[in-house]
Scaffold this motif. Structure first.
Motif, PDB file in Angstrom:
ATOM      1  N   THR A  67      13.331   8.035  -9.615  1.00 26.47           N
ATOM      2  CA  THR A  67      12.452   7.168  -8.851  1.00 26.47           C
ATOM      3  C   THR A  67      13.161   6.750  -7.572  1.00 26.47           C
ATOM      4  O   THR A  67      14.389   6.759  -7.515  1.00 26.47           O
ATOM      5  CB  THR A  67      12.027   5.926  -9.673  1.00 26.47           C
ATOM      6  OG1 THR A  67      11.032   5.195  -8.967  1.00 26.47           O
ATOM      7  CG2 THR A  67      13.197   5.014  -9.997  1.00 26.47           C
ATOM      8  N   THR A  68      12.388   6.406  -6.565  1.00 25.79           N
ATOM      9  CA  THR A  68      12.970   5.875  -5.333  1.00 25.79           C
ATOM     10  C   THR A  68      12.560   4.425  -5.119  1.00 25.79           C
ATOM     11  O   THR A  68      12.858   3.843  -4.098  1.00 25.79           O
ATOM     12  CB  THR A  68      12.552   6.714  -4.104  1.00 25.79           C
ATOM     13  OG1 THR A  68      11.135   6.727  -4.031  1.00 25.79           O
ATOM     14  CG2 THR A  68      13.110   8.124  -4.200  1.00 25.79           C
ATOM     15  N   THR A  90       4.384   8.320  -7.776  1.00 28.03           N
ATOM     16  CA  THR A  90       4.171   9.515  -8.590  1.00 28.03           C
ATOM     17  C   THR A  90       5.447   9.846  -9.325  1.00 28.03           C
ATOM     18  O   THR A  90       6.535   9.503  -8.888  1.00 28.03           O
ATOM     19  CB  THR A  90       3.794  10.728  -7.714  1.00 28.03           C
ATOM     20  OG1 THR A  90       4.857  11.010  -6.827  1.00 28.03           O
ATOM     21  CG2 THR A  90       2.511  10.497  -6.977  1.00 28.03           C
ATOM     22  N   GLY A  91       5.300  10.532 -10.424  1.00 26.49           N
ATOM     23  CA  GLY A  91       6.454  11.014 -11.164  1.00 26.49           C
ATOM     24  C   GLY A  91       6.685  12.455 -10.793  1.00 26.49           C
ATOM     25  O   GLY A  91       6.007  13.012  -9.953  1.00 26.49           O
ATOM     26  N   PRO A  98       0.799  -1.214   0.000  1.00 26.80           N
ATOM     27  CA  PRO A  98       0.000   0.000   0.000  1.00 26.80           C
ATOM     28  C   PRO A  98       0.834   1.268   0.000  1.00 26.80           C
ATOM     29  O   PRO A  98       0.507   2.217  -0.669  1.00 26.80           O
ATOM     30  CB  PRO A  98      -0.834  -0.110   1.278  1.00 26.80           C
ATOM     31  CG  PRO A  98      -0.862  -1.555   1.590  1.00 26.80           C
ATOM     32  CD  PRO A  98       0.426  -2.112   1.066  1.00 26.80           C
ATOM     33  N   SER A  99       1.948   1.292   0.739  1.00 33.12           N
ATOM     34  CA  SER A  99       2.735   2.522   0.766  1.00 33.12           C
ATOM     35  C   SER A  99       3.400   2.781  -0.572  1.00 33.12           C
ATOM     36  O   SER A  99       3.512   3.914  -0.991  1.00 33.12           O
ATOM     37  CB  SER A  99       3.774   2.470   1.885  1.00 33.12           C
ATOM     38  OG  SER A  99       4.674   1.405   1.654  1.00 33.12           O
ATOM     39  N   ALA A 100       3.814   1.737  -1.286  1.00 38.57           N
ATOM     40  CA  ALA A 100       4.422   1.944  -2.596  1.00 38.57           C
ATOM     41  C   ALA A 100       3.367   2.417  -3.587  1.00 38.57           C
ATOM     42  O   ALA A 100       3.617   3.281  -4.399  1.00 38.57           O
ATOM     43  CB  ALA A 100       5.067   0.654  -3.096  1.00 38.57           C
ATOM     44  N   GLY A 144       8.059   5.991  -3.784  1.00 36.06           N
ATOM     45  CA  GLY A 144       7.872   4.704  -4.412  1.00 36.06           C
ATOM     46  C   GLY A 144       8.318   4.768  -5.850  1.00 36.06           C
ATOM     47  O   GLY A 144       9.018   5.678  -6.260  1.00 36.06           O
ATOM     48  N   GLY A 145       7.902   3.779  -6.598  1.00 37.48           N
ATOM     49  CA  GLY A 145       8.290   3.700  -7.993  1.00 37.48           C
ATOM     50  C   GLY A 145       7.500   4.657  -8.866  1.00 37.48           C
ATOM     51  O   GLY A 145       6.321   4.886  -8.668  1.00 37.48           O
ATOM     52  N   THR A 146       8.171   5.231  -9.836  1.00 35.73           N
ATOM     53  CA  THR A 146       7.539   6.112 -10.807  1.00 35.73           C
ATOM     54  C   THR A 146       6.660   5.287 -11.736  1.00 35.73           C
ATOM     55  O   THR A 146       7.026   4.187 -12.131  1.00 35.73           O
ATOM     56  CB  THR A 146       8.630   6.837 -11.622  1.00 35.73           C
ATOM     57  OG1 THR A 146       9.392   7.623 -10.727  1.00 35.73           O
ATOM     58  CG2 THR A 146       8.045   7.719 -12.704  1.00 35.73           C
TER      59      THR A 146
END
Length: 190
Positions: free
Chosen positions: A119-120, A55-56, A48-50, A69-71
């Motif tokens: 991205t993170t 977002t980009g 859920p947190s990812a 999270g991931g783009t």
């Protein structure tokens, strides 16, 4: 699921609260950008947190990127361009012909004009983009840049709003810049 989609939309709206907007656009997007519910569907297996923070960049700044999270990289139709890559905010993504591998050659002044898509977390494909073509590369500053089909991806500082493609076929910093289609290839010409 509806509650999760509302929570995701709220988080995305809050994260993008400082995003700039402009009345200047070259073309309007004829295919809506991925939405929070599309993001939730595309990453239903993610935590859920990812999902909530996928977002980009919402602004043209080299330090901007995913907020935790991931783009999300998705296909969209913008003006004359069919199935080109955009982020979750509908911002156009570009490739730089000077990049001949997954390693970026765009730094300093170049990265100020053409901010890397950062991205993170692991990037996520949606709306026709191919998850198998998504990867990342580590920049010299240690930040993680999104790569699609072997091309590091960038934004253009001259694109101020969703649907802008002002960087298409620009020549700057030693090579040309192009929008990228969902097959992972540059799109050139009218």
């Amino acid at each position: 699921m509806a509650t999760a989609a509302v929570a995701i939309a709220t988080l995305i709206t809050a994260a993008c609260g400082g995003c700039s907007s402009s009345t200047k656009t070259t073309t309007a997007a004829s295919t809506p950008p991925p939405t929070a519910s599309a993001t939730a569907s595309a990453s239903a297996s993610a935590s859920p947190s990812a999902s909530a923070s996928a977002t980009g960049t919402g602004s043209a700044s080299p330090s901007a990127g995913a907020t935790g999270g991931g783009t999300v990289v998705a296909g969209a139709t913008i003006g004359k361009f069919t199935d080109i890559l955009v982020d979750s905010q509908g911002k156009t993504l570009y490739l730089f012909e000077k990049d001949t591998s997954t390693t970026s050659t765009c730094y300093d002044e170049c990265a100020a004009a053409w901010p890397p898509a950062l991205t993170t977390g692991a990037p996520t494909a949606a709306h026709g983009a191919d998850q198998a073509k998504l990867s990342t590369t580590t920049r010299t500053d240690g930040k993680t840049q999104v790569v699609y089909n072997g091309h590091p991806l960038y934004y253009f500082e001259g694109d101020k709003a969703q649907g802008d493609t002002n960087g298409e076929e620009s020549s700057a910093f030693g090579a040309k810049w192009y929008v990228v289609n969902v097959d992972g290839n540059k799109v050139e010409g009218d």
